[in-house]
Every structure is written in structure tokens, then in C-alpha cells.
Design a protein around this motif. Structure first.
Motif, short mmCIF file in Angstrom:
data_model
loop_
_atom_site.label_atom_id
_atom_site.label_comp_id
_atom_site.label_asym_id
_atom_site.label_seq_id
_atom_site.Cartn_x
_atom_site.Cartn_y
_atom_site.Cartn_z
N LEU A 1 0.81 -1.22 0.00
CA LEU A 1 0.00 0.00 0.00
C LEU A 1 0.84 1.27 0.00
CD1 LEU A 1 -2.68 -1.10 2.63
CD2 LEU A 1 -2.84 -1.21 0.14
N GLU A 2 2.17 1.16 -0.15
CA GLU A 2 3.03 2.33 -0.08
C GLU A 2 2.62 3.41 -1.09
OE1 GLU A 2 5.82 -1.26 0.61
OE2 GLU A 2 4.00 -0.79 -0.49
N ALA A 3 2.33 2.96 -2.32
CA ALA A 3 2.02 3.92 -3.38
C ALA A 3 0.71 4.66 -3.14
CB ALA A 3 1.97 3.21 -4.73
N ARG A 4 -0.12 4.18 -2.22
CA ARG A 4 -1.39 4.86 -1.92
C ARG A 4 -1.19 6.05 -0.98
NH1 ARG A 4 -4.28 3.35 -5.88
NH2 ARG A 4 -6.14 4.06 -4.77
N GLN A 5 0.03 6.23 -0.47
CA GLN A 5 0.42 7.40 0.30
C GLN A 5 -0.47 7.70 1.50
OE1 GLN A 5 0.75 10.65 -2.45
NE2 GLN A 5 2.23 9.61 -3.74
N PRO A 6 -0.73 6.70 2.35
CA PRO A 6 -1.47 7.01 3.58
C PRO A 6 -0.64 7.88 4.50
CG PRO A 6 -0.62 4.78 3.64
CD PRO A 6 -0.35 5.29 2.26
N ARG A 7 -1.31 8.67 5.31
CA ARG A 7 -0.62 9.58 6.23
C ARG A 7 -1.05 9.27 7.66
NH1 ARG A 7 -1.52 15.39 3.50
NH2 ARG A 7 -0.54 16.05 5.43
N LEU A 8 -0.06 9.08 8.52
CA LEU A 8 -0.33 8.62 9.88
C LEU A 8 0.25 9.58 10.89
CD1 LEU A 8 0.70 4.88 9.34
CD2 LEU A 8 -1.56 5.92 8.99
N LEU A 9 -0.56 9.96 11.86
CA LEU A 9 -0.13 10.92 12.89
C LEU A 9 -0.21 10.29 14.26
CD1 LEU A 9 0.50 13.82 13.92
CD2 LEU A 9 -1.96 14.23 13.90
N HIS A 10 0.88 10.42 15.03
CA HIS A 10 0.89 9.97 16.42
C HIS A 10 0.56 11.16 17.30
CE1 HIS A 10 3.30 8.22 20.06
NE2 HIS A 10 1.99 8.13 20.22
N SER A 11 -0.57 11.15 17.94
CA SER A 11 -1.01 12.27 18.76
C SER A 11 -1.80 11.76 19.94
CB SER A 11 -1.86 13.24 17.93
OG SER A 11 -2.42 14.25 18.75
N GLY A 12 -1.49 12.30 21.10
CA GLY A 12 -2.22 11.92 22.30
C GLY A 12 -3.28 12.91 22.70
N ASP A 13 -3.44 13.99 21.92
CA ASP A 13 -4.40 15.01 22.33
C ASP A 13 -5.41 15.35 21.22
OD1 ASP A 13 -2.73 16.28 20.61
OD2 ASP A 13 -2.09 17.86 21.98
N PHE A 14 -5.66 14.38 20.33
CA PHE A 14 -6.64 14.55 19.27
C PHE A 14 -6.38 15.84 18.47
CE2 PHE A 14 -8.78 11.94 22.48
CZ PHE A 14 -9.23 10.88 21.71
#
Length: 596
Positions: A488-501
Motif C-alpha cells: 500500500l506504499e504507493a497509496r500514500q497514507p498519512r499517519l499521525l501519532h497524537s495523544g491530544d486529538f
């Protein structure tokens, strides 16, 4: 004007410029790190942006050389003050034409550069006349205003000054010294600094080719690279709101995503010119010591320069820089968040983390230690990491060299959520039944290790999946295992690590915000309403929230307090998980923003 008056043209131009001065009294955005790390490229990508004034060369207002921030004698008269800041490059460019190419083969690539030194001095005098200069900031503002107004054919001058956010400068090595850091932020406390870190082996291959006299001493070069990277990381840690770390590889291989994050950092709008290196808004060839592509193109060859070095040199560089480069890749606080890239996808980690992980999940320390033990030491750069919204990108043809940590192969992350992994398929089908389309942008709240993502990402258009979670090991499982496993690399998902929404961090308006068992652990009414308000704030026109299970606050009450409408609800039966201790029914609720 008659033909016989043509000799007065210089006076006429001078008079027009002196009577129509466009002030450049804005915060400075400074690009600074050791040479051959991408500073010129970044400044050229920013060159055409309508909200920036970009200095076209290395800024050389320091004394005795560019590696020092000015220490001005403010009591001097205007001419003496100007001389303390004056740069020689404009005169050379005006005489010979502008050329930034390092390769002699492209020495003929010259651009017009119409600049009047005398006019610049007159503009400076006029700007400071009748006022008492009480700070270096005022003096530098006067100088930069005189520079851009004396640049006669500068295409970006005639813009509403209020639309300009920053003037941009590139000065290599400047921010490696504490006294320079202190001076820059004393004069520009509202300024921004972008530091680029380049993988040390490809950096050295470029540097020693560009300037053998400076970089032939390998030990000196290793020390220089380490000093630059350490200074950049320390500065980002000390001033997270003002300093951004970038990876050179990310700038080359994922320019759109990288420059989007630069926009976010600078608070400027996306513009198509950010993907095209230019000089004075005209496409320019890459500043490389090797062969370059046509003007206006970003080349990826620099990340592969290591094949030009001898094996013993590579081994020494690797050994001498390994600790610092590893620290850079593992940096958690570059400028409030970091980004990990694998192929074309990323994990972003917010600085404001609050560990609210589920009790059934393994601890961060346990998982991270297990992951570290899984790396093949000889790989040197197995886990591409980028600081502050930029990235170190692992080229696809090298992906086979990435060693998956053994715990991920056991797929223990499939059991971290208290309900079966297969539930992701039903969640995806529920979204389809509610109207999900490929062109929609979706925010997966509490995306975890990707039980919904692996179904949703391939369905959506590239770059339209966004996941956020407060549990880093789960995101690492998604990035290091699930996404590569499902290609799925080419689909360019974006992931955020956040503890405060921190849902606004993506800078995107979403068609869907999916809350599948994320807010269900929030029992406090005010906290739940706050999160739903945050979801409402990132919805685009017609955007909707799909939530499972039934929230602790009655849906209609929750909607009214959050600026939403509760439009529908229902149940979905999940037969494959029925007959066990799990509840096989998804009780869903759909909300949308109230019409304004």
C-alpha cells in the motif's frame, strides 16, 4: 520622453523606485545546515511562492564571513551601517548573470539579474533617514528592503506587503554556533529556521566532489557532519515552535508531501510552484556537481551518490556518523512532531503525547525494544525516519533490505484491541453502505495497527487516507508491517501519532471522520464533547462522522453540544465473529455538521 532623453533612463528608474518602495519588514525564515544538504534546493522550491520574498543567493551579511551573524554598530551613519551588511554577490550577478550550477558543464545556464548597487545604497539611506535605528532588526529590515527594491527585474516585488509572511534566506553552517543562534532569535524571535539533515554517505560523496580541498580530510568531514546534525537536533529540541528538521531524502523523493509540511510550518498556503525549483520565478537546473536534469526538475540521483565512494570510505563514514544519524532518525521532538516515511507513506508523531494506551496493549518500551532488536546492524539505515514533517525515504528498490522486527511477524498487534482483527472488513463495508467514495478523504480516529486501514487505503484515491492514534507501537506495526505486506506504499497514507486529538495537524478538511471504538473509552461528558467538536471542526462541506458503538452521552445531546446533527443510526451484524465472547453487532451513529 524623446529619443534624446534616453541617457536619463537610469535617473528615471532610480526616481521611480525611490518613490515606490515596497517594504520587506517581515520575519525571516532561515535555511541553515552544513553545505551540500539541500539548502539551495529548498530555497529554489520556495522562490516562486506568492507569500514569500526569497533571497536568491547565500546570505552574506555577516562579518568576517557568512558563517557569522551580524554584530552591527548601530551608532554608525547610514553609509557605514550599509557597508557592514553589504554583499558582493549582487554586483557579480549583475555583471555576469546569475548561475548557481556547481557542474562546469552548465556554466552557460545564466539568468538575467538586473541590480543597481548605487540604487540599493540610496534606498537604504532613504529608509533609515529621519529615524533612529535602535535594533539590528531595523537595520537588517532596511537592508533587505533595499536589496529587493534595487533588484530591478525581481518578479515578486509588486505584491501587497500585507500578503507576505516571511523573507527567506539560506546561510550554510550559520546555526551550528550557539552565538549565531542567539543572535538570530534575538533579532527575529518570530522567525523560523529550517535545518536539513542529509544521509552522511551520500552527503560526503557530493561534498568531496564539489570541494575536494574542504572535504578530502575524511575525519574532518565526519566531525563537520556530526556537528551540523547535532546542532540542528539540539536547536529543534530547544525551540520546537521555531525550528523544523527536514530530511534531504524526503525533499527529493516526496517533494509534494515534504513541501506541504513546510507550508504548515510556515503558515503559508500550498502553491504549485513549490514542486518546481526556480530562480526569480524561472525554472532552474539543480545545483549539483554531477549531471542534472532539465531546469525546473527535482532529481533523485543524489540519494544514490554512495556508489561513487570506495568501500573503506563508506565503512568509515558509517561508523563515524552512525550514532548521530541514528539519533536523528529516532528524534521524537523535532518541531512538535516527526514523520516516518516508508516508500511514500508516513507516520507523524506529535510532541504533545499523553499515553492513553489500552491496558491490553504491550508497553511502548517493550515493543520498541523488541523492534530495535530486530534490526540488522549492517543495514545502517533500516528505519527511515524524518524529523518534523519531512522524511527519509526508503527507495522501493532497497525495500527488500528492510528487516521486519520478529514480533511483528507473529502479528501480535492483531490482538491488541480486545475484538477480532476481522472486524476491519465489516467496518469498511459499513462505510461503503453509508456512501464512502474513492475520492473522499477519510480520517481514521484511533486507527491503531490498521485493521480498517488495510481495507480502506486501496479503495481510496492516493493520499486520501489519514490515520491518527496515541499508541506509537501500533502505528509502527501499521507502517512497518501491514502497509508493506499489502503493498500500500504507493497509496500514500498519512499517519499521525497524537495523544491530544490534534486533528487539525493534517491541515485537511475531511469527507469522513471515522470513530470506531476510539472515543468509547471516554466516559467524561465534557471530554467526549470536546473530541466531537474537534471532529466537527475538520469536516469539509457535507462531511460526516461515523461512530461505533453508541457513545456514553446520548447521541442527540452529544450532537447538539458539538455543533453537529445526529442524522442516522443503526446496527450491523458481523457473522464471522458471532458465537464467541465478542459482541457481533456494530451499533453505529452518523453525524454531520450543522448547516450554516
Amino acid at each position: 520622453m524623446t529619443v534624446c532623453d534616453h541617457h536619463k533612463i537610469d535617473e528615471i528608474i532610480r526616481a521611480h523606485r525611490l518613490s515606490h518602495v515596497f517594504p520587506v519588514c517581515k520575519p525571516m525564515a532561515l535555511i541553515s545546515q552544513v553545505q551540500r544538504s539541500g539548502g539551495t534546493l529548498l530555497s529554489q522550491l520556495l522562490d516562486g511562492h506568492p507569500q514569500l520574498h526569497v533571497h536568491p543567493s547565500e546570505l552574506k551579511i555577516g562579518r568576517p564571513n557568512k558563517y557569522h551573524w551580524p554584530r552591527l554598530q548601530l551608532s554608525n551613519d547610514p553609509d557605514a551601517l550599509f557597508d557592514q551588511l553589504w554583499e558582493s554577490n549582487p554586483a557579480l550577478h549583475a555583471r555576469d548573470g546569475y548561475n548557481k550550477a556547481s557542474n562546469p558543464e552548465y556554466a552557460g545556464d545564466k539568468f538575467p539579474f538586473m541590480f543597481s548597487i548605487d540604487l540599493q545604497r540610496d534606498l537604504f539611506r532613504q529608509f533609515v533617514a529621519g529615524r533612529k535605528i535602535t535594533s539590528q532588526r531595523e537595520a537588517i529590515d532596511a537592508y533587505i528592503t533595499s536589496y529587493f527594491n534595487a533588484w530591478i527585474d525581481y518578479q515578486g516585488l509588486y505584491r501587497d506587503p500585507s500578503s507576505i509572511k516571511y523573507w527567506v534566506a539560506f546561510v550554510p553552517r550559520l546555526m551550528m554556533l550557539p552565538e549565531n543562534q542567539e543572535g538570530v532569535f534575538r533579532d527575529y524571535p518570530d522567525g523560523k529556521v529550517i535545518c536539513i539533515v542529509r544521509e552522511p554517505i551520500s552527503w560526503y560523496a557530493s561534498a568531496v566532489t564539489h570541494n575536494p580541498g574542504e572535504y578530502a580530510d575524511l575525519e574532518h568531514s565526519i566531525s563537520l557532519w556530526n556537528s551540523s546534525a547535532r546542532a540542528s537536533m539540539a536547536l529543534a529540541k530547544d525551540r520546537p515552535g521555531n525550528v523544523m528538521l527536514l530530511s534531504f531524502q524526503g525533499l527529493l523523493e516526496s517533494p509534494r508531501n515534504t513541501m506541504e509540511q513546510v507550508c504548515s510550518f510556515l503558515g503559508i498556503e500550498w502553491h504549485k510552484t513549490l514542486e518546481c525549483p526556480t530562480f526569480n520565478h524561472m525554472p532552474i537546473r539543480a545545483n549539483t556537481s554531477f549531471r542534472a536534469a532539465a531546469a525546473g526538475k527535482i532529481i533523485t540521483d543524489p540519494v544514490k551518490r554512495s556508489n561513487r565512494l570506495k568501500k573503506m570510505v563508506i565503512e568509515r563514514l558509517r561508523a563515524g556518523t552512525k550514532d548521530v544519524y541514528s539519533e536523528f532518525r529516532q528524534t521524537l521532538r523535532p518541531c512538535n512532531w516527526i514523520t516516518r516515511w516508508f516508500g511514500n507513506f508516513r507516520i507523524s508523531e506529535n510532541d504533545k503525547m499523553h499515553d492513553q494506551s489500552h491496558s491490553s496493549r504491550p508497553s511502548d518500551m517493550e515493543v520498541n525494544n523488541n523492534m530495535k532488536s530486530g534490526w540488522r546492524e549492517a543495514m545502517y539505515n533500516p528505519a527511515p525516519v524524518v524529523a518534523n514533517d519531512e522524511a527519509f525515504v526508503m527507495p522501493p528498490d532497497k525495500y527488500s533490505a528492510f528487516v521486519v522486527p520478529p514480533d511483528l511477524l507473529k502479528e501480535a498487534h492483531h490482538n491488541n484491541y480486545g475484538r477480532p482483527w476481522a472486524l476491519g472488513r465489516y467496518q469498511f463495508e459499513l462505510l461503503l453502505s453509508r456512501g464512502l467514495q474513492p475520492e473522499h478523504r477519510i480520517l481514521d480516529l484511533g486507527c491503531g495497527a490498521g485493521r480498517l486501514a488495510i481495507w480502506t487505503i486501496p479503495y481510496l484515491d492516493p493520499g486520501h487516507y489519514f490515520g491518527i492514534d496515541n499508541h506509537r507501537p501500533s502505528l509502527e506495526a501499521l507502517a512497518w508491517y501491514e502497509i508493506p505486506l499489502h503493498k500500500l506504499e504507493a497509496r500514500q497514507p498519512r499517519l499521525l501519532h497524537s495523544g491530544d486529538f490534534d486533528l487539525k495537524r493534517f491541515g485537511i478538511q475531511f469527507d469522513w471522520v471515522v470513530d470506531f471504538f476510539c472515543t468509547s473509552h471516554l466516559k467524561d461528558r465534557d471530554q467526549l464533547i470536546t473530541v466531537f467538536r474537534k471532529m466537527c471542526e475538520v469536516l469539509g462541506p457535507g462531511g460526516r462522522i461515523l461512530s461505533v458503538p453508541t457513545p456514553s452521552v446520548p447521541p442527540h445531546e452529544l450532537a447538539g453540544a458539538s455543533g453537529l446533527e445526529h442524522v442516522s443510526s443503526g446496527e450491523q451484524f458481523c457473522p464471522i465473529i458471532s458465537g464467541h465472547s465478542f459482541d457481533p453487532v456494530n451499533r453505529w451513529h452518523e453525524f454531520r455538521a450543522k448547516a450554516t
